[in-house]
Design an enzyme around this catalytic site. Structure first.
Site, PDB file in Angstrom:
ATOM      1  N   PRO A  31       3.301 -22.492 -30.661  1.00 41.51           N
ATOM      2  CA  PRO A  31       4.008 -23.818 -30.824  1.00 41.51           C
ATOM      3  C   PRO A  31       3.453 -25.040 -31.064  1.00 41.51           C
ATOM      4  CG  PRO A  31       3.859 -23.062 -28.711  1.00 41.51           C
ATOM      5  CD  PRO A  31       3.073 -22.030 -29.438  1.00 41.51           C
ATOM      6  N   THR A  32       3.767 -25.838 -31.843  1.00 38.88           N
ATOM      7  CA  THR A  32       3.135 -26.951 -32.254  1.00 38.88           C
ATOM      8  C   THR A  32       4.081 -28.127 -32.258  1.00 38.88           C
ATOM      9  OG1 THR A  32       1.655 -25.709 -33.944  1.00 38.88           O
ATOM     10  CG2 THR A  32       1.758 -28.351 -33.993  1.00 38.88           C
TER      11      THR A  32
END
Length: 62
Positions: free
Chosen positions: A2-3
């Site tokens: 996840p970013t």
């Protein structure tokens, strides 16, 4: 991995930004079941002169 991209007004202390990214990383790992080293957080600090809401710059609201 996840970013997260987070935009916020400039001026917060390094300690507050550190607290924010730690909390976001911790909670993301709890929810998604991932490892902390897989969580990327990008903070973009923007001046109030470059951010407007409702047609008014935040620098004019102070």
């Amino acid at each position: 991995m996840p970013t997260m991209h987070i935009e916020l007004f400039e001026g917060r202390t390094p300690e507050k930004k550190r607290e924010l990214v730690r909390a976001l990383t911790e909670r993301t790992c709890e929810v998604l079941g991932c490892q902390p080293d897989s969580v990327d957080i990008i903070l973009t600090e923007i001046s109030k002169e470059r951010w407007a809401t409702g047609g008014v710059f935040w620098s004019e609201k102070d």
